[in-house]
Design an enzyme around this catalytic site. Structure first.
Site, short mmCIF file in Angstrom:
data_model
loop_
_atom_site.label_atom_id
_atom_site.label_comp_id
_atom_site.label_asym_id
_atom_site.label_seq_id
_atom_site.Cartn_x
_atom_site.Cartn_y
_atom_site.Cartn_z
N ASP A 77 3.12 0.05 2.01
CA ASP A 77 4.17 -1.08 1.77
C ASP A 77 5.58 -0.69 1.72
OD1 ASP A 77 4.40 -3.35 0.10
OD2 ASP A 77 4.88 -2.11 -1.67
N ASP A 107 2.85 -0.44 -4.75
CA ASP A 107 3.27 -0.12 -6.35
C ASP A 107 3.06 -1.80 -6.82
OD1 ASP A 107 5.12 -1.88 -4.88
OD2 ASP A 107 6.88 -0.93 -5.59
N ASP A 133 -1.05 -4.99 -4.49
CA ASP A 133 -1.31 -3.98 -3.73
C ASP A 133 -2.94 -3.33 -4.48
OD1 ASP A 133 0.78 -3.75 -2.02
OD2 ASP A 133 1.93 -2.86 -3.74
#
Length: 992
Positions: free
Chosen positions: A347, A693, A697
Site C-alpha cells: 500500500d 493500514d 486493505d
C-alpha cells in the site's frame, strides 16, 4: 439502492418517498426497517470452542498417533502391565498433541477478531430529520431514506447520497476506505461513469469516513451490510485463510508418511505370520499380539510426535527476534512464509509514505533589482510533529527563518488563513490533526519557521511541553492578529481569505490554488529587503515556470499565499476585495515518502522479491511519488508497468497474465481490486505479502499468504493481518523477510534432523522384523530415543545464527522438499544391533543362521543357551548408537551447506549444551539401576562405547561430503539425482 450515484437528487428522494424538508415519518421508518433492516453489521456466528479443539486433531499423523497411544495402552493392560510402564508412552504422546492443539485454538480465535473490529468504524450517533424536526439518534436506528446532516469532525453513519450543500464545499477523508492520500471534495451532481469505483462516486458519503471541511445534508441509501463497509465484511467472510508453504509441505509429508507407515505395519505383520506359533510366544494369538505390538511400535517410531511442539517452539523463538525488529507476529506459521515471499504488494499511503501532508518546498521572490531572482527553501520533517528545519538552495540551515520577510509572512498567513487544529495526543504519543490535511501542514510549517525577534527561539521552543509546542507559534499569531471576517473556500474562486486586525491596521491574508491567487496579484513582496514592488510579466513568467516545476517534475501539491493592506476598522470582506493582492510565496507539499523506503525496496530486488505499489490515488500522482521514492530508478518509464484498476480489468486474459509479470504500480483501486490482485498473483504461483493500514486493505490482507498491517493502522487491518509493523516502516519488512528466511532454514534443519532420527528407528525395527531376528528396541526404549533426540537438540537448532548471505539468495520455491533422500546413512543403525551378536568380543559370536532362528531355540540343540536372546546388551547398544548418531547429526544441522570447519559447534552454544545434557540423561538411564530396569537397558563397557563411536561418527563424514558437493557447481546434478528420492512428494502450492 445500488446506483444512487448515477441518479439525480430528485430521483433518489422519490425512490425512498421522502420529503427533504420534513424527513421520514414514523410509519415510513417502521416500514423501511422491515424492508432494509437495521444499520448494524450482522453479528457473525462464531465457531464453537469444542469444534475449534476437534479441528486441531483433524490431521492424519495426529490420528495415527492417538490410535497408536490408545492401542499401546490397551496392549499393555492385556499383558498385565501396570503403573508407569503402561501409561508412559501414551501419556507423553497425548500431552504433546494437547499442547499443539492449544496453540492452534489460540491462533484461530485471533483470526475471528477482524470482523468484530470492523464495527468500531461505525458512527455512534447521527443528526437526523424526521417528522419535520432534527434530533440526535443512535446511528444504528438509521434507515434508507433518512435525511442526515453532517459537518466537520462527523463520522459518516451510513452510505448516503448528497442532496444539499450548506457551505461552500464539503471535503471528506476516506483514506481508510480508498487509500487516497488527500481528502476528497464532494458534490451534488449525478455521476455518469462505467465501472465507477469508490473514488469516482463523488456524490456519495461512505460509512465510517470523516468530514474534514464543510457542512451538508444527505439521504441514507445503504445501511448495515449494504454499505461499503459491509461489502468489506462480506469479502473478509468469503476469504479463506491461506495454508502456509511449510504447513502445506508438512501436511503432504503427513499423508505420505501415513501411507508408508500403514503399508510397513501391515507388511511386518503379514511377513511374520509364520512366527505366530513359535514356542517363545506361547500360542498363535499371543504371537499375533506380539507382532501387532511391533507394528504399533513401528508407527510410534516413524511419526515424529515432537515435531509440532518443536516447530511451534522454533517459530516462537523467531517471533521474539522479529519483535525486537518492530515486526509483531500475530500468526506463528506466517513467520516462515516470509522466507519464500516472491511479491510484496505494498500500500502506498501510510506505508511507503507517512500519510501526513508536509510542506517540502517554499518558493519566494528574493530580489528584482537585476531581473527576478527566485529563491527556494527546503523544509525537513515528514510528520505532523513541529520538528524540522528550513534550509536554503545550497543546503545551509537557516538559524532564524522568521527574520526573512517572505518566510515571516508565509508563517503568519499559514497560521491565520487556516481552519484546522493541530494537537498532541498523550495516549498515542503523537501529533494529530483535526480538519484538512493541507491546512494542518501549513500549521506545522508556521511552527518550523518560528517567531521573529528572539535569538534563543529554537532552543526556547524545544523546552516547551509537547502539548504546548503543538501550536505555540500559531497561537502567538492568532493573538497578535485578531480574526474579523472570513471568506470561505469556493470551487469557482479556488481560494479563501481572512481579515485580521493588528495594532490599528487591517490585513487580509489569502491562500489558494496558485493560478487563482497569482492572477489576482499586482504586487510582490521581496525577500531580501521586505519591499513591495509591482508584479511584472517577467516575474509572473518566472513564477509560473517554477510552479510548473514544483507541481510537475516534483509532484508537489502547491498553494500560493498573498496579503493585502485593508482600510482601518474594516469589519467585512467581499469577493471584490480579492484583487490587487501582494504575492508572498508558493508552498509545495506532499505526502512524503519514508526516508528508509528506497534502500529497503532495493534490498527486496537484490533478494529476488518484486514490489508492486498499490494505491487509491490517481495514476500520475502515484507515478510521481514512486519516482520520488527512488526505488524504481532502474525503470526508464512506467509504460507496461503501471495500470489503473479499470485499465487492468479491460485487458484480455492473456494480456492480464503478462501485465501481472511486469506490474510495478496499480492505481485507482478499491478493496475488491486489491483482493483480486492477490488472487491473480497466487494463481501464477507467487507467494504474496500484502501491506496495508486501512479498513479497505483488510480483505486483501486476509487473502494474502502473509498480511502485514501498520502499527498506526486501523484495528480492522491489524486483526486481519498475520504481522504488524510497530514502526509503520516498509524497511522493517526487509529485516523481517531476512529473519523469516533464517527461521525457515532453521526449521528445515531440525525437521530433517527429526525425520532422519525416526528413519533410523524405523529401519531398526523393520529390518529386524523382516529378517526374523530378535526385537531390536523395546517400545519404551523407542520412546526414550524419540524424546531425547527430538526434544532438546531439535529445539536448540532453532537458535542457529542467520547466514550472512541470506538476503542475496532468490526466494525458495514453495514446492521445494523439506526432507531429501540422502539420509540413507541411517541404515548404519541396524549394524549396531547385529554387530553385538555377531562380532562383539563380549558377545556370543553367534553364526548368522542361529540369529535368524532364535524363535526355535527352545526346541532344538544349540551351542549357546537360549537366555542370550534375552540379553539387554544388543538393544542397549542399538539404542545408544541411535542417540549418539543423532547428536552428531544435530551438529551437521548447524548449516545446510556450510562445513563444520566454517561454522563450528560453538557458534550455537544452546545446541552444544543440549547435546551435553542429552548424553548426560542417556548415561543416567544406563548406569542408575532403577532407570536401567525401567528402560530395559544395561551398562556398557569401554569397548562398547568405542564401537558406538565408530558406528556413529561416519554420519559427520558422509554429511561433510554431501555439503561439499552441494556447494560446488557440479553439485546441482548431484542434488538433482537425490531429489528423485525426496521423501516429500512435490506438488504445486497454489493449485489452479
Amino acid at each position: 439502492m445500488e446506483d444512487a450515484y448515477a441518479r439525480s437528487v430528485v430521483e433518489v428522494l422519490d425512490f425512498f418517498g421522502v420529503d427533504p424538508t420534513k424527513g421520514l415519518t414514523d410509519s415510513q421508518v417502521a416500514r423501511h426497517v422491515r424492508i432494509y433492516g437495521k444499520n448494524v453489521l450482522p453479528q457473525e456466528k462464531r465457531t464453537a470452542f469444542w469444534k475449534l479443539v476437534l479441528k486441531q486433531f483433524d490431521d492424519l499423523l495426529v490420528k495415527i498417533l492417538i490410535a497408536a497411544a490408545v492401542i499401546s495402552f490397551f496392549l499393555a493392560l492385556i499383558n498385565g502391565e501396570t503403573g508407569l510402564t503402561a501409561f508412559l508412552e501414551p501419556s507423553v504422546i497425548l500431552l504433546i498433541l494437547a499442547a499443539n492443539a492449544a496453540v492452534g485454538v489460540i491462533t484461530e480465535t485471533n483470526a475471528e477478531k477482524a470482523l468484530e473490529e470492523l464495527r468500531a468504524y461505525q458512527a455512534d450517533i447521527a443528526t437526523v430529520l424526521r417528522n419535520g424536526c432534527f434530533s440526535i439518534l443512535p446511528a444504528a436506528e438509521l434507515v434508507p431514506g433518512d435525511i442526515v446532516e453532517v459537518n466537520v469532525g462527523c463520522k459518516i453513519p451510513a452510505d448516503m447520497r448528497m442532496i444539499e450543500m450548506l457551505s461552500n464545499q464539503l471535503r471528506v477523508d476516506q483514506a481508510i476506505l480508498t487509500g487516497e492520500s488527500c481528502s476528497v471534495e464532494k458534490e451534488l451532481d449525478s455521476i455518469i461513469a462505467t465501472n465507477a469505483v469508490y473514488q469516482d462516486k463523488t456524490n456519495i458519503l461512505f460509512s465510517g469516513t470523516v468530514v474534514v471541511a464543510g457542512r451538508a445534508r444527505a439521504v441514507v441509501v445503504g445501511v448495515g451490510a449494504n454499505t461499503a463497509m459491509g461489502s468489506i465484511r462480506d469479502s473478509m467472510l468469503q476469504t479463506e485463510d491461506e495454508v502456509t508453504p511449510l504447513k502445506k509441505k508438512l501436511d503432504e509429508f503427513g499423508t505420505f508418511l501415513a501411507k508408508v507407515i500403514a503399508g510397513i505395519c501391515v507388511l511386518v505383520w503379514i511377513v511374520n505370520i509364520g512366527h505366530f506359533r513359535d514356542p517363545s510366544h506361547g500360542g498363535f494369538l499371543r504371537g499375533a499380539i506380539h507382532y501387532f505390538k511391533i507394528a504399533v511400535a513401528l508407527a510410534v517410531a516413524a511419526i515424529p510426535e515432537g515435531l509440532p511442539a518443536v516447530v511451534t517452539t522454533c517459530l516462537a523463538l523467531g517471533t521474539k527476534r522479529m519483535a525486537r525488529l518492530n515486526a509483531i507476529v500475530r500468526s506463528l506459521p506466517s513467520v516462515e512464509t516470509l522466507g519464500c515471499t516472491t511479491v510484496i504488494c505494498s500500500d502506498k499511503t501510510g506505508t511507503l509514505t507517512t500519510n501526513m501532508m508536509s510542506v517540502a518546498k517554499i518558493c519566494v521572490v528574493h530580489s528584482v533589482q537585476q531581473g527576478p531572482i527566485i529563491a527556494e527553501y527546503g523544509v525537513t520533517g515528514t510528520t505532523y510533529a513541529p520538528e524540522g528545519v528550513v534550509f536554503d538552495s545550497s543546503g545551509i540551515q537557516l538559524e532564524f527563518p522568521a527574520q526573512l520577510p517572505c518566510l515571516l509572512h508565509i508563517a503568519r498567513c499559514s497560521a491565520l488563513c487556516n481552519e484546522s487544529v493541530l494537537q498532541y495526543n498523550p495516549d498515542k504519543g503523537n501529533y494529530e490533526k483535526i480538519g484538512e490535511a493541507t491546512e494542518v501542514a501549513l500549521r506545522v510549517l508556521a511552527e518550523k519557521v518560528g517567531l521573529p525577534g528572539f535569538d534563543s527561539m529554537p532552543s526556547a521552543l524545544n523546552m516547551l511541553s509537547k502539548h504546548e509546542r503543538a501550536s505555540y507559534c500559531n497561537h502567538h499569531w492568532e493573538i497578535e492578529f485578531k480574526k474579523v471576517s472570513i471568506l470561505e473556500f469556493s470551487r469557482d474562486r479556488k481560494m479563501m481569505s481572512v481579515l485580521c486586525s493588528h495594532k490599528q491596521m487591517c490585513v487580509m491574508f489569502s491562500k489558494g490554488a496558485p493560478e487563482s491567487v497569482l492572477s489576482r496579484c499586482t504586487n510582490i513582496l521581496c525577500n531580501d529587503n521586505g519591499f513591495i514592488v509591482p508584479m511584472t510579466a517577467n516575474i509572473r513568467a518566472e513564477l509560473e515556470s517554477r510552479l510548473n516545476s514544483l507541481a510537475g517534475k516534483e509532484a508537489l501539491r502547491c498553494l500560493a499565499l498573498a496579503l493585502k493592506q485593508m482600510p482601518i476598522n474594516r469589519q467585512t470582506l467581499s469577493y471584490d476585495d480579492e484583487k490587487d493582492l501582494t504575492f508572498i510565496g508558493l508552498v509545495g507539499m506532499l505526502d512524503p515518502p519514508r526516508e528508509e523506503v528506497k534502500n529497503a525496496m532495493l534490498s527486496c530486488m537484490t533478494a529476488g522479491i518484486r514490489v508492486i505499489v498499490v494505491t487509491g490515488d490517481n495514476k500520475s500522482t502515484a507515478e510521481s511519488i514512486c519516482h520520488k521514492i527512488g526505488a524504481f530508478d532502474h525503470l526508464v518509464d512506467f509504460v507496461g508497468r503501471s495500470y489503473t484498476a479499470s485499465e487492468f480489468e479491460e485487458l484480455p486474459a492473456m494480456q492480464q497474465t503478462v501485465a501481472l509479470q511486469h506490474m510495478a504500480l496499480f492505481t485507482r483501486v478499491e478493496p475488491s481490486h486489491k483482493r483480486m490482485l492477490v488472487e491473480a498473483l497466487q494463481n501464477q504461483n507467487e507467494v504474496v505479502a500484502m501491506t496495508g493500514d486501512g479498513v479497505n486493505d483488510a480483505p486483501a490482507l486476509k487473502k494474502a499468504d502473509i498480511g502485514i498491517a501498520m502499527g498506526s493502522g486501523t484495528a480492522v487491518a491489524k486483526s486481519a493481518s498475520d504481522m504488524v509493523l510497530a514502526d509503520d516502516n516498509f524497511a522493517t519488512i526487509v529485516a523481517a523477510v531476512a529473519e523469516g528466511r533464517a527461521i525457515y532454514n532453521n526449521t528445515k534443519q531440525f525437521i530433517r534432523y527429526m525425520i532422519s532420527s525416526n528413519i533410523g528407528e524405523v529401519v531398526c525395527i523393520f529390518v529386524a522384523a523382516v529378517l526374523g531376528i530378535p526385537d531390536t528396541l523395546a517400545p519404551v526404549q523407542l520412546l526414550w530415543v524419540n524424546l531425547v533426540t527430538d526434544g532438546l537438540p531439535a529445539t536448540a537448532i532453532g537458535f542457529n545464527k542467520q547466514d550472512s548471505d541470506v538476503m542475496k539468495a532468490k526466494p525458495r520455491k514453495v514446492s521445494e522438499a523439506v526432507v531429501t533422500g540422502w539420509l540413507f546413512f541411517r541404515y548404519l543403525v541396524i549394524g549396531g544391533f547385529i554387530w553385538w551378536y555377531v562380532y562383539s568380543n563380549e558377545g556370543p559370536k553367534l553364526p548368522y543362521s542361529e540369529l535368524m532362528n532364535f524363535d526355535s531355540c527352545s526346541t532344538r540343540e544349540t551351542t549357546h543357551p537360549c537366555s542370550i536372546f534375552e540379553d539387554r546388551h544388543p538393544s542397549t547398544v542399538s539404542m545408544t548408537v541411535l542417540v549418539v548418531v543423532e547428536m552428531f547429526n544435530a551438529l551437521n544441522n548447524l548449516s545446510e551447506n556450510q562445513s563444520l570447519l566454517v561454522i563450528p559447534p560453538w557458534s550455537n552454544l544452546w545446541l552444544v549444551a543440549s547435546i551435553i545434557l542429552t548424553m548426560f540423561l542417556h548415561i543416567l538411564i544406563l548406569y542408575v539401576p532403577p532407570l536401567s530396569v525401567l528402560f530395559s537397558v544395561t551398562p556398557l563397557s569401554w569397548a562398547d562405547w568405542t564401537a558406538v563411536f565408530y558406528l556413529s561418527f561416519p554420519v559427520i563424514i558422509i554429511d561433510e561430503v554431501l555439503k561439499f558437493f552441494s556447494r560446488k557447481s557440479s553439485g546441482m546434478r548431484f542434488k538433482f539425482w537425490f531429489r528423485r528420492h525426496d521423501i516429500l512428494p512435490k506438488k504445486e502450492f497454489h493449485e489452479k
